[in-house]
Scaffold this motif. Structure first.
Motif, short mmCIF file in Angstrom:
data_model
loop_
_atom_site.label_atom_id
_atom_site.label_comp_id
_atom_site.label_asym_id
_atom_site.label_seq_id
_atom_site.Cartn_x
_atom_site.Cartn_y
_atom_site.Cartn_z
N LEU A 1 0.82 -1.14 -0.13
CA LEU A 1 -0.07 -0.01 0.00
C LEU A 1 0.65 1.12 -0.05
O LEU A 1 0.31 2.28 -0.39
N THR A 2 2.17 1.05 0.43
CA THR A 2 3.05 2.41 0.73
C THR A 2 4.17 2.38 -0.50
O THR A 2 4.65 3.30 -0.65
N THR A 3 4.42 1.28 -0.93
CA THR A 3 5.39 1.17 -2.03
C THR A 3 4.69 0.68 -3.42
O THR A 3 3.86 -0.29 -3.42
N PRO A 4 5.22 1.27 -4.59
CA PRO A 4 4.88 0.82 -5.75
C PRO A 4 5.13 -0.50 -6.29
O PRO A 4 6.13 -1.13 -5.65
N GLY A 5 4.71 -1.23 -7.17
CA GLY A 5 5.00 -2.53 -7.72
C GLY A 5 6.19 -2.30 -8.77
O GLY A 5 6.61 -1.18 -8.99
N LYS A 6 6.88 -3.38 -9.05
CA LYS A 6 8.00 -3.38 -10.04
C LYS A 6 7.25 -4.13 -11.41
O LYS A 6 6.63 -5.21 -11.16
N ASN A 7 7.70 -3.77 -12.67
CA ASN A 7 7.29 -4.25 -13.72
C ASN A 7 7.97 -5.80 -13.77
O ASN A 7 9.11 -5.89 -13.33
N SER A 8 7.20 -7.00 -14.21
CA SER A 8 7.86 -8.13 -14.38
C SER A 8 8.77 -8.15 -15.58
O SER A 8 8.71 -7.40 -16.50
N PRO A 9 9.62 -9.10 -15.36
CA PRO A 9 10.87 -9.24 -16.56
C PRO A 9 9.98 -9.62 -17.84
O PRO A 9 10.84 -9.65 -19.07
N TYR A 10 9.20 -10.07 -17.81
CA TYR A 10 8.37 -10.69 -18.93
C TYR A 10 7.17 -9.83 -19.63
O TYR A 10 6.61 -9.99 -20.49
N ARG A 11 7.22 -8.69 -18.98
CA ARG A 11 6.12 -7.74 -19.34
C ARG A 11 6.13 -7.20 -20.89
O ARG A 11 5.15 -6.86 -21.49
N ASN A 12 7.59 -7.35 -21.27
CA ASN A 12 7.46 -6.50 -22.70
C ASN A 12 7.64 -7.54 -23.93
O ASN A 12 8.29 -7.25 -24.82
N ARG A 13 6.95 -8.62 -23.39
CA ARG A 13 7.04 -9.55 -24.56
C ARG A 13 6.38 -9.27 -25.76
O ARG A 13 5.39 -8.30 -25.67
N THR A 14 6.60 -9.84 -27.01
CA THR A 14 5.80 -9.10 -28.20
C THR A 14 4.25 -9.55 -28.14
O THR A 14 4.27 -10.84 -27.41
N ILE A 15 3.50 -9.03 -28.81
CA ILE A 15 2.17 -9.47 -28.98
C ILE A 15 2.21 -10.73 -29.57
O ILE A 15 1.49 -11.79 -28.98
N LYS A 16 2.95 -11.21 -30.71
CA LYS A 16 2.89 -12.54 -31.37
C LYS A 16 3.34 -13.65 -30.21
O LYS A 16 2.93 -14.44 -30.36
N GLU A 17 4.58 -13.11 -29.47
CA GLU A 17 5.00 -14.07 -28.72
C GLU A 17 3.69 -14.43 -27.56
O GLU A 17 3.83 -15.67 -27.07
N ASN A 18 3.24 -13.46 -27.18
CA ASN A 18 2.10 -13.71 -26.14
C ASN A 18 1.05 -14.53 -26.52
O ASN A 18 0.39 -15.48 -25.69
N ILE A 19 0.57 -14.30 -27.85
CA ILE A 19 -0.42 -15.12 -28.42
C ILE A 19 -0.16 -16.28 -28.44
O ILE A 19 -0.91 -17.51 -27.98
N GLU A 20 1.02 -16.85 -28.95
CA GLU A 20 1.68 -18.12 -28.97
C GLU A 20 1.66 -18.85 -27.63
O GLU A 20 1.41 -20.05 -27.44
N LEU A 21 2.22 -18.18 -26.67
CA LEU A 21 2.17 -18.86 -25.43
C LEU A 21 0.94 -18.84 -24.88
O LEU A 21 0.79 -20.03 -24.03
N PHE A 22 -0.01 -18.16 -24.82
CA PHE A 22 -1.30 -18.09 -24.42
C PHE A 22 -2.09 -19.38 -25.11
O PHE A 22 -2.54 -20.28 -24.39
N LYS A 23 -1.81 -19.76 -26.35
CA LYS A 23 -2.32 -20.94 -27.06
C LYS A 23 -1.65 -22.32 -26.24
O LYS A 23 -2.43 -23.26 -26.19
N LYS A 24 -0.42 -22.14 -26.19
CA LYS A 24 0.31 -23.24 -25.30
C LYS A 24 -0.20 -23.51 -24.06
O LYS A 24 -0.42 -24.50 -23.69
N MET A 25 -0.61 -22.46 -23.30
CA MET A 25 -1.34 -22.77 -21.92
C MET A 25 -2.59 -23.27 -22.08
O MET A 25 -3.04 -24.31 -21.39
#
Length: 559
Positions: free
Chosen positions: A137-161
């Motif tokens: 509540l008092t400290t902000p979060g940090k971005n995940s190291p996987y946050r900047n994956r490409t759209i294409k990569e995320n689509i393929e990974l979601f299909k794999k899930m």
């Protein structure tokens, strides 16, 4: 009982009234969306009454939708019990029963839509790492190291899930929002996770399941819900609710409104904590009369109309506060005072011998089943030489404040004569086994001459007794707000259930035995001077009657 809701009875009605002024053609629709992971409790009853009553008064529709997005905690038995509870409360949902699982294919497409807009990504942090990265509540979060994956990569990974190529916890889909948001729920919340458990509706078709927040708002939209009503703990979730709707191609845009949840004195309403009580054998099942589940209250003797009356009486507000348990008791007591059959029962018997009566003495009195309701009929009461009274209705030593039977004093037997205690008999342990009394046969229906009217006690003739078990239920907790205690199990009331072996009138028991096989018919009684009781349909058998105390006679609630 009158449980009608008026159009201006709460702030939600006022919101709906304004919506109708803006759009006279508004097709009002709400829903009751339980998770099938436990039995419903009195807090759910408040939500049921609100949603279904609003649909009634605004001539709208109310859906029943099971938010079945976590098969590890859900069960068909919960679905059946929830449906039964809603019907018992007197409500009928519109059309068929809905399930969030019906919309899994659509929800999957909405998730892909967010990925294609670069608003969602596949994360492979562990559950614990996600929690740490989210901040506080008092400290902000940090971005995940996987946050900047490409759209294409995320689509393929979601299909794999979806194809089951990841194990549980290895990957999840997260929304890409703002890791520094003041609302922690907006710090890239998880939208989909992997669960390798067969689903009760879709079986093995899916191994990825939407999170509640993602599925809830989209299911509302798919069903055309206009007013999504929830309790205040979901107030922060509204930001995510609206974000998902704004960033997907939904055709209908429901609006969320929050009201205070029900907090009831001496009660636990958390399903998680109720499961702990069951697991530790503190209570037997979900229908234990000591917990405020709807099935538990029903078994204890509460009626659907008394629960609806209670929900109307406490109202709908935005203020969280602890509701007095006495209000709930007042509602059932008010009803049973009008409908319960009056009879006599002795829970802790002590024998009285009327020495001036013959052994064969027998009289039959016809008494009303209800003093103010002749339509409930009458029943026979047998009077004889030997009777039983409550052990607590006799005191050996003189006590000026004690207004019941004592040595050398008189008392009136309900519907019968005045008696006077003259002698007692004891066993070798000095326990009273019998009270020897004189019976004044000139006092039937008459006031004693030149004396004050004595107090009245109940009794049962030895010729009219039928053995029974009586279960006296008290509060399960000794503290008013156990839900706020981390060690809530330390506050269990050791006397939450007291069992007594006594007698009821045989003339009444015979009638009960005829209907004992009907598990759906509830029989209610006022045992005179003791309280309101009902027959326990589940544990009672023919000639083995068990009565649950619904509520005491005394009403402490102040109107």
């Amino acid at each position: 009982m009158n449980t009608k809701v008026e159009k201006n009875s709460n702030f939600i009605c006022q919101i709906i009234n304004k919506d109708f002024k803006k759009n006279k053609e508004l097709s009002f629709r709400t829903r009751f969306p339980p998770e099938p992971n436990g039995y419903l409790h009195i807090g759910h009853a408040k939500s049921i009454c609100l949603n279904f009553e609003l649909a009634n008064i605004y001539k709208g529709k109310c859906n029943l939708r099971f938010d079945d997005t976590n098969p590890t905690k859900e069960n068909i038995k919960y679905i059946k019990s929830i449906k039964n509870d809603i019907n018992w409360l007197g409500y009928k949902w519109h059309g068929k029963t809905h399930y969030t699982s019906e919309y899994f294919s659509q929800l999957y497409q909405y998730a892909k839509e967010l990925i294609k807009k670069n608003l969602a990504y596949i994360d492979q942090l562990t559950k614990e790492e996600i929690r740490i990265f989210r901040g506080t509540l008092t400290t902000p979060g940090k971005n995940s190291p996987y946050r900047n994956r490409t759209i294409k990569e995320n689509i393929e990974l979601f299909k794999k899930m979806k194809r089951g190529e990841f194990s549980e916890g290895e990957a999840c889909l997260r929304a890409k929002i703002d890791m520094s948001s003041s609302f922690i729920i907006m710090r890239d919340p998880v939208l989909y996770r992997i669960i390798s458990t067969e689903h009760h509706q879709t079986q093995k078709k899916w191994c990825i399941y939407p999170m509640y927040d993602f599925a809830h708002c989209l299911s509302d939209s798919i069903e055309g819900i206009t007013h999504s009503l929830c309790t205040l703990e979901f107030q922060d979730n509204k930001s995510l609710y609206n974000w998902i709707l704004q960033n997907t191609s939904v055709k209908k845009y429901p609006k969320q409104y929050e009201f205070s949840r029900l907090n009831l004195e001496f009660s636990i309403l958390s399903k998680r904590k109720l499961k702990i009580l069951i697991k530790q054998n503190i209570i037997k099942k979900w229908d234990d009369p000591r917990i405020p589940t709807i099935s538990g209250l029903r078994r204890k003797g509460y009626t659907s109309s008394s629960i609806r009356e209670f929900c109307q009486k406490i109202g709908v507000t935005k203020q969280n506060h602890l509701i007095q348990f006495s209000i709930l008791e007042h509602c059932i007591r008010k009803e049973l005072n009008q409908t319960a059959i009056r009879t006599m029962a002795v829970l802790e018997p002590i024998k009285i011998s009327l020495y001036n009566l013959d052994e064969n003495h027998k009289e039959i009195f016809i008494v009303p089943n209800h003093p103010k309701n002749p339509e409930l009929g009458t029943h026979e009461v047998i009077f004889s030489k030997t009777i039983y009274i409550e052990r607590s209705d006799f005191k050996e030593k003189y006590d000026k404040q004690y207004k019941r039977l004592k040595l050398g004093e008189e008392i009136r037997l309900r519907y019968a004569y005045i008696i006077k205690a003259e002698k007692i008999e004891k066993d070798k342990h000095n326990n009273i086994t019998s009270i020897i009394c004189y019976c004044d046969l000139n006092t039937l229906g008459k006031k004693p001459k030149n004396k004050k009217n004595p107090a009245v006690i109940h009794w049962i003739s030895v010729k009219n007794i039928f053995p029974a078990e009586f279960r006296l239920y008290n509060q399960l907790f000794t503290t008013k707000n156990p839900d706020q205690k981390k060690d809530f199990l330390s506050y269990i009331n050791p006397e939450s259930l007291i069992k007594k072996k006594g007698f009821i009138e045989k003339t009444i028991a015979i009638k009960i035995n005829k209907n004992i096989t009907d598990k759906n018919e509830k029989l209610y009684f006022q045992f005179e001077r003791i309280g309101y009781f009902c027959i326990d349909n589940l544990d009672s058998k023919k000639n083995q009657l068990i009565f649950n105390r619904t509520v005491s006679l005394r009403d402490s609630y102040k109107i």
